[in-house]
Design a protein around this motif. Structure first.
Motif, PDB file in Angstrom:
ATOM      1  N   VAL A 188       0.858  -1.184   0.000  1.00  0.00           N
ATOM      2  CA  VAL A 188       0.000   0.000   0.000  1.00  0.00           C
ATOM      3  C   VAL A 188       0.894   1.235   0.000  1.00  0.00           C
ATOM      4  N   PRO A 189       0.945   1.980  -1.108  1.00  0.00           N
ATOM      5  CA  PRO A 189       1.772   3.184  -1.129  1.00  0.00           C
ATOM      6  C   PRO A 189       1.162   4.296  -0.294  1.00  0.00           C
ATOM      7  N   ARG A 190       2.019   5.083   0.310  1.00  0.00           N
ATOM      8  CA  ARG A 190       1.533   6.141   1.199  1.00  0.00           C
ATOM      9  C   ARG A 190       2.453   7.353   1.148  1.00  0.00           C
ATOM     10  N   GLY A 191       1.841   8.534   1.035  1.00  0.00           N
ATOM     11  CA  GLY A 191       2.600   9.780   1.134  1.00  0.00           C
ATOM     12  C   GLY A 191       2.434  10.314   2.532  1.00  0.00           C
ATOM     13  N   ALA A 192       1.700  11.428   2.663  1.00  0.00           N
ATOM     14  CA  ALA A 192       1.470  11.990   3.988  1.00  0.00           C
ATOM     15  C   ALA A 192       0.215  11.394   4.636  1.00  0.00           C
ATOM     16  N   GLY A 193      -0.540  10.628   3.876  1.00  0.00           N
ATOM     17  CA  GLY A 193      -1.747  10.022   4.447  1.00  0.00           C
ATOM     18  C   GLY A 193      -2.860  11.018   4.717  1.00  0.00           C
ATOM     19  N   THR A 194      -2.917  12.107   3.959  1.00  0.00           N
ATOM     20  CA  THR A 194      -3.983  13.092   4.187  1.00  0.00           C
ATOM     21  C   THR A 194      -5.199  12.870   3.279  1.00  0.00           C
ATOM     22  N   ASN A 195      -5.165  11.820   2.468  1.00  0.00           N
ATOM     23  CA  ASN A 195      -6.267  11.639   1.522  1.00  0.00           C
ATOM     24  C   ASN A 195      -7.595  11.440   2.243  1.00  0.00           C
ATOM     25  N   SER A 230      -5.783  22.311  -0.556  1.00  0.00           N
ATOM     26  CA  SER A 230      -5.756  23.039   0.718  1.00  0.00           C
ATOM     27  C   SER A 230      -4.862  22.355   1.739  1.00  0.00           C
ATOM     28  N   SER A 231      -4.574  21.081   1.517  1.00  0.00           N
ATOM     29  CA  SER A 231      -3.686  20.338   2.416  1.00  0.00           C
ATOM     30  C   SER A 231      -2.221  20.510   2.011  1.00  0.00           C
ATOM     31  N   TYR A 232      -1.897  21.519   1.199  1.00  0.00           N
ATOM     32  CA  TYR A 232      -0.553  21.570   0.601  1.00  0.00           C
ATOM     33  C   TYR A 232       0.585  21.691   1.597  1.00  0.00           C
TER      34      TYR A 232
HETATM   35  C1  LIG Z   1      -7.573  19.485   5.543  1.00  0.00           C
HETATM   36  C2  LIG Z   1      -7.492  18.812   4.199  1.00  0.00           C
HETATM   37  C3  LIG Z   1      -7.709  19.588   3.062  1.00  0.00           C
HETATM   38  C4  LIG Z   1      -7.638  18.993   1.800  1.00  0.00           C
HETATM   39  N1  LIG Z   1      -7.821  19.774   0.704  1.00  0.00           N
HETATM   40  C5  LIG Z   1      -7.762  19.222  -0.527  1.00  0.00           C
HETATM   41  C6  LIG Z   1      -7.968  20.029  -1.677  1.00  0.00           C
HETATM   42  O1  LIG Z   1      -8.196  21.222  -1.613  1.00  0.00           O
HETATM   43  N2  LIG Z   1      -7.919  19.422  -2.881  1.00  0.00           N
HETATM   44  C7  LIG Z   1      -7.652  18.083  -3.005  1.00  0.00           C
HETATM   45  O2  LIG Z   1      -7.617  17.598  -4.124  1.00  0.00           O
HETATM   46  N3  LIG Z   1      -7.443  17.317  -1.925  1.00  0.00           N
HETATM   47  C8  LIG Z   1      -7.492  17.834  -0.690  1.00  0.00           C
HETATM   48  N4  LIG Z   1      -7.288  17.034   0.401  1.00  0.00           N
HETATM   49  C9  LIG Z   1      -7.029  15.593   0.227  1.00  0.00           C
HETATM   50  C10 LIG Z   1      -5.547  15.165   0.239  1.00  0.00           C
HETATM   51  O3  LIG Z   1      -4.783  16.064   0.978  1.00  0.00           O
HETATM   52  C11 LIG Z   1      -4.974  15.049  -1.149  1.00  0.00           C
HETATM   53  O4  LIG Z   1      -5.578  13.957  -1.783  1.00  0.00           O
HETATM   54  C12 LIG Z   1      -3.438  14.867  -1.187  1.00  0.00           C
HETATM   55  O5  LIG Z   1      -2.973  14.933  -2.512  1.00  0.00           O
HETATM   56  C13 LIG Z   1      -2.957  13.569  -0.591  1.00  0.00           C
HETATM   57  O6  LIG Z   1      -1.561  13.632  -0.466  1.00  0.00           O
HETATM   58  P1  LIG Z   1      -0.793  12.694   0.585  1.00  0.00           P
HETATM   59  O7  LIG Z   1       0.650  12.938   0.451  1.00  0.00           O
HETATM   60  O8  LIG Z   1      -1.382  12.869   1.904  1.00  0.00           O
HETATM   61  O9  LIG Z   1      -1.130  11.276  -0.038  1.00  0.00           O
HETATM   62  P2  LIG Z   1      -1.687   9.975   0.674  1.00  0.00           P
HETATM   63  O10 LIG Z   1      -2.953  10.260   1.349  1.00  0.00           O
HETATM   64  O11 LIG Z   1      -0.616   9.349   1.468  1.00  0.00           O
HETATM   65  O12 LIG Z   1      -1.948   9.087  -0.616  1.00  0.00           O
HETATM   66  C14 LIG Z   1      -2.911   9.434  -1.574  1.00  0.00           C
HETATM   67  C15 LIG Z   1      -3.013   8.319  -2.620  1.00  0.00           C
HETATM   68  O13 LIG Z   1      -1.848   8.279  -3.419  1.00  0.00           O
HETATM   69  C16 LIG Z   1      -1.189   7.029  -3.303  1.00  0.00           C
HETATM   70  N5  LIG Z   1       0.250   7.334  -3.277  1.00  0.00           N
HETATM   71  C17 LIG Z   1       0.921   8.107  -2.408  1.00  0.00           C
HETATM   72  N6  LIG Z   1       2.217   8.177  -2.746  1.00  0.00           N
HETATM   73  C18 LIG Z   1       2.385   7.419  -3.855  1.00  0.00           C
HETATM   74  C19 LIG Z   1       3.501   7.085  -4.699  1.00  0.00           C
HETATM   75  N7  LIG Z   1       4.723   7.555  -4.468  1.00  0.00           N
HETATM   76  N8  LIG Z   1       3.293   6.269  -5.754  1.00  0.00           N
HETATM   77  C20 LIG Z   1       2.060   5.791  -6.026  1.00  0.00           C
HETATM   78  N9  LIG Z   1       0.978   6.085  -5.277  1.00  0.00           N
HETATM   79  C21 LIG Z   1       1.136   6.889  -4.205  1.00  0.00           C
HETATM   80  C22 LIG Z   1      -1.730   6.377  -2.059  1.00  0.00           C
HETATM   81  O14 LIG Z   1      -1.727   4.976  -2.167  1.00  0.00           O
HETATM   82  C23 LIG Z   1      -3.144   6.928  -2.025  1.00  0.00           C
HETATM   83  O15 LIG Z   1      -3.993   6.162  -2.825  1.00  0.00           O
HETATM   84  C24 LIG Z   1      -7.375  17.608   1.688  1.00  0.00           C
HETATM   85  C25 LIG Z   1      -7.151  16.855   2.830  1.00  0.00           C
HETATM   86  C26 LIG Z   1      -7.227  17.431   4.083  1.00  0.00           C
HETATM   87  C27 LIG Z   1      -6.977  16.585   5.270  1.00  0.00           C
END
Ligand SMILES: Cc1cc2nc3c(=O)[nH]c(=O)nc-3n(C[C@H](O)[C@H](O)[C@H](O)COP(=O)(O)OP(=O)(O)OC[C@H]3O[C@@H](n4cnc5c(N)ncnc54)[C@H](O)[C@@H]3O)c2cc1C
Ligand SMILES: Cc1cc2nc3c(=O)[nH]c(=O)nc-3n(C[C@H](O)[C@H](O)[C@H](O)COP(=O)(O)OP(=O)(O)OC[C@H]3O[C@@H](n4cnc5c(N)ncnc54)[C@H](O)[C@@H]3O)c2cc1C
Lengths: 434, 458
Positions: free
Chosen positions: B67-74, B133-135
């Protein structure tokens, strides 16, 4: 050889829309293949029935907008989409249009313009391209820096799969991440995943202001150097293109030297200042006859000249070589290229799309294209680029001595095609081998 | 549980410290932006593509899923470890390899935080338009995984539009490069595009070639305050009809105005039905005419309209929007974020639909929306400890999704499907389309090893 059941085809689309006399067929065909029949379907369900029939009889189908390429056909069906040419809907509120694939791009553009809207993708065959063909090929054009490549403008479609099954996907939302992104993945699949039968297309508001700045140069290098100056000055026009002397006179008759064409779409109030800045950069860079064009007819003339040259080159794929490097690497690219080609100003053809870092060369008669491609690819790679498309990928993998990466890529492409078209019915002329 | 042999081998590959197998350690990787949770067999954090390849090969030998994971904010359950699987965390792959502003490209590792990249780019007068917004927390790899959006999509598009190429480790452990540093570098099929938004189900992204563009020379931020949400929707339609493409059209409803006021005291009138943040950018000379047209449109129907005159005022306008998600926690302890999207012309109907669902199910729903994109985030408020209430909320969320589909929309505009919305996919897509997804998945991952069970069942 006539392995196609003509009477069944006639039952599907009507007698008039099945053509099997060779002399009649010719005007719907290009290439050296020999299909048994040309068929012109009128709607999706007819397309589906034809594909199902082809499956039953195990014959191949090549699709085309107004003319079908016959490569890979020996017998089989050439399907021409030109009867399916309606605009089903023009939706101003959502800025989208629903169109059939056989509609000519130029006719669509006319209707979109009348509606006060804009459809930026610009095929290189402006006269004959169909909308279905545009999305089947995909690709970028010299305006893509500003507007994005062709796929940016597809929101959904209806497609007849190689099995005859009808697939619909997408909606009028400009943001949509549901499921896998088959919508954009299908762009550029050249009819191998299926036949587009409807397209849901994204539009933009029309650009009210249009201006061009042109200038001629004795040296292609000096002309090209002005692009770098503009990038450094943080000026990004809509397009920033260059034709060498051999092509320039075909674009605007009487042109002497290398021609720079800079296009500014939008920039309603700022355009005047930007145009002045660009004109100054061109003049200081050694340009003569530098001219700001605001007159609409004259503007169209310049852009149409450019398109005419592009179309001519596009008609001769065997005699052209296309590569990309970083836009700011272009001066180095052209200098190094000259070691391979000799004086570029006098070469049969050089096209530079400055914002994309794209070059198209028209090759002299008798050039060994593959040998030159290998050298040019090496040059391009050293500047962060490669030869365009599949060939470039292969050459890049070769240069890395990475046969494995190439095998993986090609294996994946073939597996995808096989999954969609296990019997190999559609687009036999499209090769996934470089 | 992972066998000691596997654990030892993982430690050899990435180093002792980068393998987690203890209960407490695993717990943190069992969650994401949703309320779901799961437990991984282990967590491994590689530093290089080579390490990723070794991990994939090892997992294949032992038939363990990844299961790939970045910051887990999805917000979709996309990183929840469900089937016996190991989490591969990209948070150690944080190098920015290169920023080349003159050629409009940056090359980064997937674990780079979006914000960290933006900071580096800003120093060079450039930016990467996708900014969910989670940037501040989310990674580029995660942005690619979800094809994230943000507030600027109306003008600039989504993550898909800014990815030029990828380095990808395939489920068989082989590495490919898709695309490149330029437009037009795809090999036949546009492999980059199918991996963007695939939520880690097709390949592991180990390098990203992103398109960067110069910062706009000028920007104008405006705020319009309305009695009714419908009036705000009318403004959106009018602006589009006037041929203006703003970067941003962000909407918050009365509930959100109040929760954000509690939190940030930005000075929004608490009795307002909705606020709309409007931003345009471009050349300075082009700003005034656009602002003039927009003010005329807003002044016709808004209760109040103002144009930010300073950076401080811009900040003040954005403060409320930025804390929107968090602010509702004062009302109820939990909230479900929805991501329904409809054609822009159906936006008013979608707003009505949300109100109707709230009433029918007796739940509190606040709305934040990227109104120009027709993308609504109805936040359904509840208390997770109350089992019965949780059931009602699930039913309400389903009703919201079905409402969006009835309005020719989609269940997800930017957050992705993951586990949360998987159950609605058959309602959104025809069997033929679902079939196409499966064909694609099978081509990449016939043994279903990468993020199994996410988005759809193979
Ligand atoms: C407060 C808040 C606000 C948000 N606002 C927005 C917004 O405005 N717009 C928006 O689109 N989203 C938003 N999100 C959702 C989320 O932040 C995004 O989807 C973000 O891109 C996820 O990034 P992450 O690093 O947390 O990825 P993760 O949650 O860790 O992973 C997201 C997905 O990508 C996959 N993945 C991660 N890394 C890799 C890799 N290297 N290779 C292959 N697959 C991978 C994972 O398996 C998972 O399916 C928000 C979330 C929160 C909590
Ligand atoms: C922005 C842009 C840039 C372009 N750049 C280039 C370029 O650099 N080089 C170049 O050679 N061409 C380029 N083209 C395409 C070129 O102009 C094509 O000739 C044209 O777009 C194809 O239209 P057509 O109707 O003539 O298609 P055809 O020549 O009839 O078909 C082209 C391909 O599309 C398939 N096809 C046609 N209709 C359908 C359909 N309904 N469903 C599925 N598949 C279909 C065919 O099988 C064939 O593989 C570009 C197009 C665009 C839009």
């Amino acid at each position: 050889m006539s392995n196609v059941n003509i009477s069944k085809l006639k039952a599907i689309v009507g007698d008039n829309n099945v053509i099997d006399s060779p002399s009649e067929m010719a005007k719907y065909l290009k290439g050296k293949g020999k299909p048994a029949v040309v068929v012109l379907p009128g709607n999706t369900s007819e397309v589906s029935s034809i594909v199902k029939l082809a499956n039953e009889q195990n014959v191949k189908i090549a699709v085309g907008g107004t003319v079908a390429g016959t490569k890979g056909l020996n017998g089989g069906i050439a399907m021409v989409m030109s009867r399916m040419n309606r605009i089903l809907e023009m939706d101003h509120l959502n800025l989208v249009a629903h169109v059939e694939p056989g509609l000519l791009h130029k006719e669509f553009l006319l209707k979109v313009g009348e509606a006060g809207l804009n459809f930026p993708p610009e095929p290189y065959e402006v006269e004959t391209s169909s909308i279905g063909g545009c999305f089947a090929i995909g690709d970028s054009d010299s305006k893509s820096f500003e507007y994005g490549p062709t796929r940016t403008f597809l929101l959904g479609f209806e497609m007849v799969l190689p099995t005859g099954e009808i697939l619909e996907i997408g909606n009028k939302c400009i943001k949509n991440v549901s499921g896998l992104d088959f919508i954009h993945f299908a762009v550029g699949s050249q009819g191998t995943f299926g036949i587009f039968t409807k397209l849901l297309v994204k539009l933009l508001p029309v650009q009210e202001a249009k201006r061009a700045v042109i200038g001629t140069f004795t040296s292609i290098h000096k002309a090209n150097a002005t692009f770098n100056t503009l990038i450094k000055r943080n000026v990004q026009p809509t397009r920033m293109n260059l034709l060498n002397a051999s092509l320039a006179k075909n674009a605007i008759s009487g042109t002497e030297g290398q021609l720079v064409i800079i296009d500014l779409q939008g920039f309603k109030e700022s355009g005047k200042n930007i145009a002045n800045e660009i004109a100054a950069v061109l003049t200081l860079g050694g340009g003569t006859d530098v001219k700001i064009i605001e007159d609409e007819a004259e503007y169209d003339q310049v852009i149409n000249g450019w398109l005419k040259v592009r179309a001519e080159l596009n008609g001769k794929p065997e005699q052209t070589l296309e590569f990309l490097v970083g836009p700011a690497k272009m001066p180095q690219a052209l200098t190094q290229l000259e070691a391979l080609t000799g004086d570029l100003g006098a070469y049969p053809g050089v096209v530079v799309e400055g914002l994309l870092g794209y070059v198209c060369l028209a090759l002299p008669e008798g050039t060994d294209k593959l040998a030159l491609a290998a050298k040019v690819n090496k040059l391009a790679m050293s500047l962060g680029g490669n030869i365009k498309g599949l060939l470039g990928h292969k050459l890049k993998a070769e240069a890395y001595n990475d046969a494995e990466m190439w095998q993986q890529t090609i294996g994946l492409l073939q597996e995808l095609r096989q999954q969609f078209d296990p019997k190999g019915i559609l687009s036999p002329g499209v090769s996934l081998e470089a | 549980m992972l066998s000691q042999t596997v654990v030892n081998r993982l430690k050899e590959i990435v180093g002792e410290k980068n393998v987690v197998t203890d209960k407490v350690g695993l717990l943190t990787y069992g969650y994401d932006g949703t309320l779901l949770s799961g437990e991984a067999l282990g967590v491994v954090s590689p530093h290089t593509t080579e390490e990723v390849v070794e991990i994939v090969k090892l997992m294949n030998e032992h038939n363990i899923k990844l299961v790939p994971r970045g910051a887990g904010t999805n917000e979709s359950g996309g990183t929840i470890p469900t089937q016996d699987s190991v989490v591969i965390s990209f948070t150690k792959m944080t190098k920015i390899h290169e920023i080349d502003t003159e050629n409009f490209v940056a090359v980064v590792e997937p674990g780079v935080i979006n914000f960290d990249l933006q900071v580096e780019l800003e120093k060079r007068n450039c930016y990467f338009p996708p900014d969910p917004s989670s940037y501040k927390a989310s990674t580029i790899g995660g942005n690619v995984g979800e094809c994230s959006g943000g507030p600027k999509c109306f003008k600039y598009g989504v993550t898909r539009d800014y990815i030029l190429g990828l380095e990808v480790v395939l489920p068989n452990g082989k590495v490919i490069q898709t695309g490149g540093r330029n437009f037009q570098s795809e090999p036949a099929y546009d492999l980059t595009r199918i991996i963007v938004g695939a939520e880690g189900t097709l390949g592991l992204v180990t390098k990203v070639f992103v398109r960067i563009i110069p910062l706009p020379r000028a920007k104008k931020t405006m705020l319009a305050i309305y009695d009714k949400v419908e009036d705000a929707s009318q403004t959106v339609a009018d602006i589009v009809a006037a041929g203006i493409i703003p970067t941003t059209l962000e909407l918050m409803d009365n509930l959100l105005i109040n929760t954000t006021e509690d939190f940030s005291h930005a000075g929004l009138p608490r009795d307002a039905g909705a606020v709309l943040i409007i931003e345009v950018d471009g050349y300075p000379e082009d700003m005034d005419p656009q602002v003039k047209t927009i003010s005329e449109i807003c002044n016709k129907i808004a209760k109040e309209f103002k144009i930010a005159q300073s950076a401080a005022e811009v900040d003040q306008i954005w403060t409320s929007r930025r804390c929107a998600f968090g602010s509702v926690a004062r009302v109820r302890p939990s909230y479900g974020v929805n991501d329904i999207t409809v054609p822009r012309s159906n936006f008013p109907k979608a707003i009505q639909g949300v109100l109707k669902v709230a009433k029918e199910y007796g739940v509190t729903i606040g709305v934040v929306a990227h109104a120009g994109d027709g993308n609504l985030h109805p936040l359904v408020l509840f208390d997770q400890r109350n089992k019965e209430e949780v059931e009602t909320v699930h039913a309400a969320e389903k009703a919201l999704c079905m409402m969006a589909l009835d309005l020719d929309g989609t269940v997800s505009g930017e957050h992705g499907i993951g586990l949360v919305k998987k159950k609605y996919l058959d309602s959104e897509f025809t069997p033929a389309a679902m079939g196409a997804f499966r064909k694609i998945k099978r081509s990449f991952d016939p043994s279903n090893r990468f993020n199994p069970g996410k988005v759809f069942e193979l």
